[in-house]
Motif scaffolding. Sequence first.
Motif, PDB file in Angstrom:
ATOM      1  N   VAL A  77       0.395  -1.300  -0.098  1.00 52.76           N
ATOM      2  CA  VAL A  77       0.184  -0.114  -0.162  1.00 52.76           C
ATOM      3  C   VAL A  77       0.880   0.893   0.550  1.00 52.76           C
ATOM      4  N   THR A  78       0.757   2.280  -1.139  1.00 58.50           N
ATOM      5  CA  THR A  78       1.453   3.445  -0.798  1.00 58.50           C
ATOM      6  C   THR A  78       1.294   4.536   0.104  1.00 58.50           C
ATOM      7  N   HIS A  79      -0.264   4.696   0.231  1.00 59.70           N
ATOM      8  CA  HIS A  79      -0.898   5.357   1.525  1.00 59.70           C
ATOM      9  C   HIS A  79      -2.119   5.186   1.938  1.00 59.70           C
ATOM     10  N   ARG A  80      -2.732   6.022   2.976  1.00 55.47           N
ATOM     11  CA  ARG A  80      -4.109   5.561   3.429  1.00 55.47           C
ATOM     12  C   ARG A  80      -4.665   6.268   2.947  1.00 55.47           C
ATOM     13  N   LEU A 100       8.208   9.490  -1.488  1.00 60.46           N
ATOM     14  CA  LEU A 100       7.295  10.610  -2.266  1.00 60.46           C
ATOM     15  C   LEU A 100       6.853  11.785  -1.096  1.00 60.46           C
ATOM     16  N   VAL A 101       6.815  12.933  -2.075  1.00 59.32           N
ATOM     17  CA  VAL A 101       6.587  13.647  -1.359  1.00 59.32           C
ATOM     18  C   VAL A 101       4.164  14.053  -1.773  1.00 59.32           C
ATOM     19  N   HIS A 102       3.891  14.216  -1.155  1.00 60.48           N
ATOM     20  CA  HIS A 102       1.900  14.062  -0.820  1.00 60.48           C
ATOM     21  C   HIS A 102       1.834  14.663   0.760  1.00 60.48           C
ATOM     22  N   ASP A 103       0.691  15.030   1.246  1.00 64.81           N
ATOM     23  CA  ASP A 103      -0.041  15.565   2.367  1.00 64.81           C
ATOM     24  C   ASP A 103       0.390  14.779   3.519  1.00 64.81           C
ATOM     25  N   VAL A 104       0.609  13.116   2.801  1.00 65.67           N
ATOM     26  CA  VAL A 104       0.721  12.711   3.707  1.00 65.67           C
ATOM     27  C   VAL A 104       1.482  11.308   3.693  1.00 65.67           C
ATOM     28  N   GLU A 105       2.356  10.397   4.361  1.00 66.56           N
ATOM     29  CA  GLU A 105       3.636   9.212   4.433  1.00 66.56           C
ATOM     30  C   GLU A 105       2.997   8.121   3.124  1.00 66.56           C
ATOM     31  N   ASN A 106       3.770   8.734   2.245  1.00 61.08           N
ATOM     32  CA  ASN A 106       3.955   8.073   0.697  1.00 61.08           C
ATOM     33  C   ASN A 106       5.352   7.175   1.102  1.00 61.08           C
ATOM     34  N   ILE A 137       5.428   4.860  -9.631  1.00 63.04           N
ATOM     35  CA  ILE A 137       4.699   6.112  -8.395  1.00 63.04           C
ATOM     36  C   ILE A 137       3.847   6.421  -9.150  1.00 63.04           C
ATOM     37  N   THR A 138       2.705   7.092  -7.704  1.00 66.54           N
ATOM     38  CA  THR A 138       2.031   8.018  -7.770  1.00 66.54           C
ATOM     39  C   THR A 138       1.773   8.555  -6.950  1.00 66.54           C
ATOM     40  N   ASP A 139       0.399   9.996  -6.910  1.00 67.23           N
ATOM     41  CA  ASP A 139       0.324  10.607  -5.181  1.00 67.23           C
ATOM     42  C   ASP A 139       1.528  11.342  -4.853  1.00 67.23           C
ATOM     43  N   THR A 140       1.942  12.203  -6.065  1.00 69.81           N
ATOM     44  CA  THR A 140       3.440  12.717  -5.672  1.00 69.81           C
ATOM     45  C   THR A 140       3.703  14.844  -6.069  1.00 69.81           C
ATOM     46  N   MET A 141       3.938  15.391  -5.697  1.00 70.69           N
ATOM     47  CA  MET A 141       5.123  16.757  -6.135  1.00 70.69           C
ATOM     48  C   MET A 141       6.079  16.313  -6.875  1.00 70.69           C
ATOM     49  N   THR A 142       6.789  15.403  -6.643  1.00 70.54           N
ATOM     50  CA  THR A 142       7.780  15.020  -7.584  1.00 70.54           C
ATOM     51  C   THR A 142       8.613  14.090  -6.998  1.00 70.54           C
ATOM     52  N   HIS A 186      -0.175  16.331  -7.000  1.00 64.87           N
ATOM     53  CA  HIS A 186       0.482  15.490  -7.784  1.00 64.87           C
ATOM     54  C   HIS A 186       1.450  15.694  -8.952  1.00 64.87           C
ATOM     55  N   LEU A 187       1.593  15.233  -9.723  1.00 65.67           N
ATOM     56  CA  LEU A 187       2.440  15.026 -10.812  1.00 65.67           C
ATOM     57  C   LEU A 187       2.191  15.037 -11.401  1.00 65.67           C
ATOM     58  N   SER A 188       2.688  16.818 -12.338  1.00 63.22           N
ATOM     59  CA  SER A 188       1.781  16.844 -13.320  1.00 63.22           C
ATOM     60  C   SER A 188       2.875  16.147 -14.691  1.00 63.22           C
ATOM     61  N   VAL A 189       1.588  16.588 -15.677  1.00 61.50           N
ATOM     62  CA  VAL A 189       2.226  15.444 -17.524  1.00 61.50           C
ATOM     63  C   VAL A 189       3.186  15.899 -18.231  1.00 61.50           C
TER      64      VAL A 189
END
Length: 251
Positions: free
Chosen positions: A46-49, A124-130, A146-151, A195-198
Amino acid sequence: MSFSIDVLGTGSDGNSIVIDNELMIDIGLNVEDMSAHLRRVSAVFVTHRHGDHLRTGAVNWLATKRPTFAENCLYLNEDSRDHVRDRAPKAWPRVTKSPVLTDSDDFVVRTRQGRQYRIETFPLVHDVENQGFVITNEQGESLIHITDTMTANPAPRRKYDYLLVEGNWDEDMVADMIENGSPAQRDRALRNMRHLSVQAFETFVRKHSHPDSKVLQLHKSMELGSDSLMSARAGLDAFRENLDDEDMGVE
């Protein structure tokens, strides 16, 4: 042997991906949509909550139907474990014994079919641990998720054979909505920036793929996303030949 990928869902409605009918990343769909896979996979990561990646109903199902699996083969980070403790207390006595994911794991999973996979995690950089994942099979083929991250910058700097990477929002579309949209539209655009941009997806794939890499663009926003032409050049069309539309999670 090449990786077999079954995308049960990707996007805000729910996420779950099955690899080689053995490994599962995320359990963010209704149990009835995942139960056939939950019965046979050898490990769940599981990536995150967030609820579109972790359904506590699926955790309850595993704790009831496959209790030994829930104790040994359900991999959660500490934040996700806290979520299960608070939201699925009946499953917690099983899950409390389950493996704990960190930002820098490197371990081997041996499956019921006798296969062996090396699993690596990275933050990964999200609003929760990921966490992101790198999975390497016995043939040395590598897959990055890789999913749900700013970078995607924390990802290991290698070339990958399979890239399952988020490409959520188009930077030009978001900039236009922030400048010209209604307050609600601006708020939505700003939230998508978690999230990660296109464009970031394209840059990552360009740096981390080789001519034969297979690429799948994950978690595209229906409102603010765009298809990446670059991903097709990197091998998405070839990848789609092995998946029908239902597997891809598209209509």
